[in-house]
Design an enzyme around this catalytic site. Structure first.
Site, PDB file in Angstrom:
ATOM      1  N   TYR A 121      26.936  36.049  26.708  1.00 55.49           N
ATOM      2  CA  TYR A 121      25.837  37.090  26.291  1.00 55.49           C
ATOM      3  C   TYR A 121      26.477  37.714  24.863  1.00 55.49           C
ATOM      4  O   TYR A 121      27.602  38.177  24.761  1.00 55.49           O
ATOM      5  CB  TYR A 121      25.727  37.953  27.226  1.00 55.49           C
ATOM      6  CG  TYR A 121      24.547  38.889  26.833  1.00 55.49           C
ATOM      7  CD1 TYR A 121      23.489  38.604  27.463  1.00 55.49           C
ATOM      8  CD2 TYR A 121      24.571  40.140  25.954  1.00 55.49           C
ATOM      9  CE1 TYR A 121      21.999  39.538  27.020  1.00 55.49           C
ATOM     10  CE2 TYR A 121      23.783  40.862  25.656  1.00 55.49           C
ATOM     11  CZ  TYR A 121      22.688  40.464  26.271  1.00 55.49           C
ATOM     12  OH  TYR A 121      21.248  41.284  25.801  1.00 55.49           O
ATOM     13  N   GLN A 183      16.874  40.032  31.596  1.00 57.33           N
ATOM     14  CA  GLN A 183      16.100  38.696  31.873  1.00 57.33           C
ATOM     15  C   GLN A 183      16.960  37.415  31.344  1.00 57.33           C
ATOM     16  O   GLN A 183      17.005  36.378  32.050  1.00 57.33           O
ATOM     17  CB  GLN A 183      14.893  38.659  30.962  1.00 57.33           C
ATOM     18  CG  GLN A 183      14.954  39.049  29.483  1.00 57.33           C
ATOM     19  CD  GLN A 183      14.790  40.461  29.097  1.00 57.33           C
ATOM     20  OE1 GLN A 183      15.157  41.316  29.930  1.00 57.33           O
ATOM     21  NE2 GLN A 183      14.471  40.495  27.915  1.00 57.33           N
ATOM     22  N   ASN A 206      24.381  46.093  26.625  1.00 56.56           N
ATOM     23  CA  ASN A 206      23.913  47.454  27.127  1.00 56.56           C
ATOM     24  C   ASN A 206      24.024  47.604  28.778  1.00 56.56           C
ATOM     25  O   ASN A 206      24.406  46.769  29.339  1.00 56.56           O
ATOM     26  CB  ASN A 206      22.766  47.871  26.410  1.00 56.56           C
ATOM     27  CG  ASN A 206      21.384  47.172  26.975  1.00 56.56           C
ATOM     28  OD1 ASN A 206      21.769  46.472  28.136  1.00 56.56           O
ATOM     29  ND2 ASN A 206      20.547  46.924  26.237  1.00 56.56           N
ATOM     30  N   SER A 229      34.436  51.552  23.482  1.00 57.91           N
ATOM     31  CA  SER A 229      35.745  51.268  23.086  1.00 57.91           C
ATOM     32  C   SER A 229      36.733  52.311  23.182  1.00 57.91           C
ATOM     33  O   SER A 229      36.412  53.436  22.557  1.00 57.91           O
ATOM     34  CB  SER A 229      35.712  50.616  21.525  1.00 57.91           C
ATOM     35  OG  SER A 229      36.771  49.481  21.318  1.00 57.91           O
ATOM     36  N   GLN A 251      37.972  52.923  15.312  1.00 50.74           N
ATOM     37  CA  GLN A 251      37.518  52.916  16.700  1.00 50.74           C
ATOM     38  C   GLN A 251      36.329  53.891  16.895  1.00 50.74           C
ATOM     39  O   GLN A 251      35.273  53.472  17.363  1.00 50.74           O
ATOM     40  CB  GLN A 251      38.857  53.263  17.711  1.00 50.74           C
ATOM     41  CG  GLN A 251      38.728  52.661  18.951  1.00 50.74           C
ATOM     42  CD  GLN A 251      38.514  51.203  19.023  1.00 50.74           C
ATOM     43  OE1 GLN A 251      37.957  50.650  19.728  1.00 50.74           O
ATOM     44  NE2 GLN A 251      39.313  50.514  18.154  1.00 50.74           N
ATOM     45  N   ASP A 353      41.166  42.777  16.288  1.00 46.88           N
ATOM     46  CA  ASP A 353      39.820  42.554  16.647  1.00 46.88           C
ATOM     47  C   ASP A 353      39.252  41.189  15.940  1.00 46.88           C
ATOM     48  O   ASP A 353      38.394  40.692  16.559  1.00 46.88           O
ATOM     49  CB  ASP A 353      38.727  43.699  15.897  1.00 46.88           C
ATOM     50  CG  ASP A 353      39.012  45.082  16.551  1.00 46.88           C
ATOM     51  OD1 ASP A 353      39.441  44.893  17.899  1.00 46.88           O
ATOM     52  OD2 ASP A 353      38.856  45.948  15.780  1.00 46.88           O
ATOM     53  N   GLU A 407      46.378  34.050  67.923  1.00 45.06           N
ATOM     54  CA  GLU A 407      45.364  34.541  67.567  1.00 45.06           C
ATOM     55  C   GLU A 407      44.323  34.219  68.326  1.00 45.06           C
ATOM     56  O   GLU A 407      42.919  34.842  67.917  1.00 45.06           O
ATOM     57  CB  GLU A 407      45.040  33.968  66.028  1.00 45.06           C
ATOM     58  CG  GLU A 407      46.153  34.346  65.216  1.00 45.06           C
ATOM     59  CD  GLU A 407      45.805  34.316  63.581  1.00 45.06           C
ATOM     60  OE1 GLU A 407      44.934  33.662  63.287  1.00 45.06           O
ATOM     61  OE2 GLU A 407      46.418  34.827  62.862  1.00 45.06           O
ATOM     62  N   HIS A 412      41.588  25.731  67.072  1.00 46.66           N
ATOM     63  CA  HIS A 412      42.693  25.724  65.912  1.00 46.66           C
ATOM     64  C   HIS A 412      43.789  24.604  66.465  1.00 46.66           C
ATOM     65  O   HIS A 412      44.399  23.957  65.908  1.00 46.66           O
ATOM     66  CB  HIS A 412      43.221  26.736  65.413  1.00 46.66           C
ATOM     67  CG  HIS A 412      41.935  27.464  64.320  1.00 46.66           C
ATOM     68  ND1 HIS A 412      40.871  27.861  64.865  1.00 46.66           N
ATOM     69  CD2 HIS A 412      42.221  27.568  63.108  1.00 46.66           C
ATOM     70  CE1 HIS A 412      39.990  28.134  63.827  1.00 46.66           C
ATOM     71  NE2 HIS A 412      40.955  28.226  62.719  1.00 46.66           N
TER      72      HIS A 412
END
Lengths: 425, 425
Positions: A121, A183, A206, A229, A251, A353, A407, A412
């Protein structure tokens, strides 16, 4: 800038934004719509929310070519060099499958396999950063992911920014769709007629994007939810106040909710940095944003000594940490929690960055306590490999059956024992 | 057992259970209560939901000693050997911090740090498995996590099972609380008077535990949400039907929703396995559960050849995969998605559940597409390390500033350039 003591540092701690009940329910509605009506829903939300009336979602070859023609060749050269650095750093993270054998013939191991398909994204508008394309895409490419799909919300004219498209092309992404918000996340997770589903979704966005990622988590994998940030600068009296102020402001210009904190053992430095921050602020194009960030989330913690200052840093677990002290490497072992650690005067945070190579997608809001920078491991998965020879089986079968019965899982135990009964062919 | 063709395999695909709206809201209420009333809320829910009226949550030294006295020493020996194997396998996953330098003096690297504190959820009742204690705890111990906290819901008498306590002691866990459900998850995430908060919560649980983990995710880290257990056996005509049937049933006895699927190129084997499953079922103590599982989620996919069978396996992305073919290693490269791969006749799946060493906490419900077995990486985090020398700075500063300006972030550019202006001290 608030000046506080280490006891008051809770004031600088952040928590992850969980969104409101309304936002959650909006996101759920959008996801259900996309599951049901697929492309039609995505196109309709793109019209409603981004104001773009598209006929199809995919970015065309012509759009890539047009983007390239809009960029200054010197900018393209810098993008290419940065991308090469990012590739090179991430290549060092690549791990081999491995196995171990014993004399009985047992072989145990771990097979590493890249994910098949990943969605990235990329936010729209002024937050559509070419660097973000590189940082999210390159670890996946280096990991060996075959299909990388980018999504990004278009402008009202139905376009994506030239820098983003060129960065995608340099990175090697061929499949891009003009869609954003919940979406786009839903389309990546569940697929539509034009977008095949992916296995993992990464990238910032966002609150709607973050909530949508949280919602689809489990059906697909996601990266961490990113908050605003943050930078913490850890400095002693040898540091340069002007450098620190400039780094704090870099920043602060991101977002009014960004946080810039100086942790120092020097009262004098604290005062100088305060003066520098206010002076440098005056001349910044994004002054309003930076000013708000400094006022609301900026501050200085004055400590008795460097050892206490490191404790404060570990409490804050910052996304970015600069160590501007006389002997920065000496403190590296004591720093437990930080997304990225920048050592020494010349390691200004923007170097990381954009350019140095390590990822700029880093854990925020104190999550560096348990999270890592985005890296190649995020785009592969492991499978355990177990081979028992007849000799190892003969040696251990009874003990394994005994454990299973402890167990209360009789089937098993019998599965293990069955190899004795069924003999040889 | 349903017998189907590869085209119909959607019938055997699983999805992750998201819980109902009611369950979600119950979990949210419990979490809010624990945040507010802390120990008092945890004790009150423990009384209400587990029927245990406790005065304090912590397991005492006396309880550990009592548990040890209840176990057969031969069982303890098997537990110890299994724990040693699990430790040994996970030690091979440990990774070093690393760095890389260039001639200019640039140093880039990745620092590995264990998490400070981890919470391990161990389910109660008949699902309180010593093996589950080992598998969740050992990777954290091997990773170097200093504080490991176990929580488990008590019986109505306010006790925990002896096997669980002894396994915890063998593994090296000292801090255990008698609490379960969403209240235990909330206590681990946010802390109470008697339970300090942790950074990550792992371990299986019912739908309330899963929803609570999903709810606190972000504030702390969590492992994947586990669905019902699954096995796929990939076999050709050389395989033993009785072995396969026993292995399928060992999975089926876990839970009525467990899934056991044979994918084979041999019609004859399919028929034999069907007969064997029904015969062996008759004599199982947990017959009812296994029968329901086989009826509802068991099946056989008959393929034209092994290559098609591998495609089916990759589509299903099973938690456990057994490869019982003439040349199992030949297929390893083609298997893309599986949590654990058991190769050859003697590698019966329970060997991995208990003893061999690789983790039995594996991705379920098709999430092996993007998730891994629980491993040491899950209990460490990485920090990037960036050191730029003056020489590297001088070489690259202008390019980095150019990139920042391309993104419209002037303060980023100025931060990099500031080192030139502020000179030397």
């Amino acid at each position: 800038m608030k000046i506080i003591t280490p006891k008051e540092i809770d004031a600088f701690k952040r928590t992850v934004d969980g969104g409101t009940e309304d936002q959650r329910s909006t996101v759920q509605t959008i996801i259900e719509d996309v599951k049901e009506k697929q492309d039609k829903a995505v196109l309709s939300y793109t019209k409603q929310l981004d104001g773009a009336d598209l006929e199809s979602l995919a970015v065309t070859k012509e759009e890539f070519a047009h983007a390239r023609s809009q960029l200054d060749p010197s900018d393209v050269a810098v993008l290419e060099e940065a991308c090469a650095n990012i590739r090179s750093f991430h290549q060092k993270q690549v791990r081999n499958s491995w196995f171990d054998t014993d004399q009985d013939g047992t072989m145990l191991g771990q097979k590493i396999t890249p994910l098949d398909a990943v969605g990235v994204y990329v936010p729209g508008g002024t937050a559509a950063y070419p660097s973000s394309v590189f940082m999210n895409v390159m670890p996946a490419i280096v990991a060996g992911v075959e299909r990388i799909v980018m999504v990004s919300p278009p402008s009202e004219e139905g376009t994506l920014p030239a820098g983003v498209l060129v960065a995608a092309e340099i990175a090697g992404v061929k499949e891009i769709y003009k869609a954003g918000g919940a979406q786009a996340v839903a389309a990546l997770a569940y697929g539509t007629e034009s977008i095949q589903p992916v296995d993992k979704i990464v990238g910032p966005g966002n609150v709607y994007v973050a909530l949508a990622k949280r919602e689809v988590f489990g059906d697909v994998d996601i990266d961490m939810i990113a908050g605003p940030s943050e930078i913490v600068v850890l400095a002693d009296e040898t540091a340069f106040a002007s450098d620190i102020a400039a780094d704090l402001l870099s920043q602060a210009e991101h977002d009014a909710r960004s946080s810039s904190v100086l942790v120092t053992s020097s009262q004098e430095l604290a005062e100088e940095v305060t003066r520098e921050v206010h002076q440098q602020l005056e001349h910044l194009p994004r002054k309003q944003i930076a000013q708000a960030s400094v006022n609301d989330y900026g501050g200085i913690v004055i400590c008795d000594n460097l050892s206490q200052a490191v404790d404060v840093v570990n409490e804050l677990a910052p996304e970015h940490l600069e160590v501007q002290t006389k002997e920065p490497f000496m403190l590296l072992g004591k720093i437990k929690h930080a997304g990225a650690i920048f050592l020494g005067r010349y390691s200004s945070e923007p170097i990381g960055d954009y350019f140095a190579g390590p990822n700029h997608v880093l854990p925020t809001s104190g999550t560096a306590r348990f999270s890592s920078p985005l890296n190649v491991d995020d785009f592969v998965k492991k499978s355990s490999v177990i081979y028992y020879s007849k000799a190892s089986y003969d040696k251990h079968a009874d003990k394994i059956a005994r454990f299973a019965r402890l167990e209360g899982l009789e089937a098993h135990a019998r599965a293990v024992e069955m190899r004795k009964e069924s003999g040889e062919k």
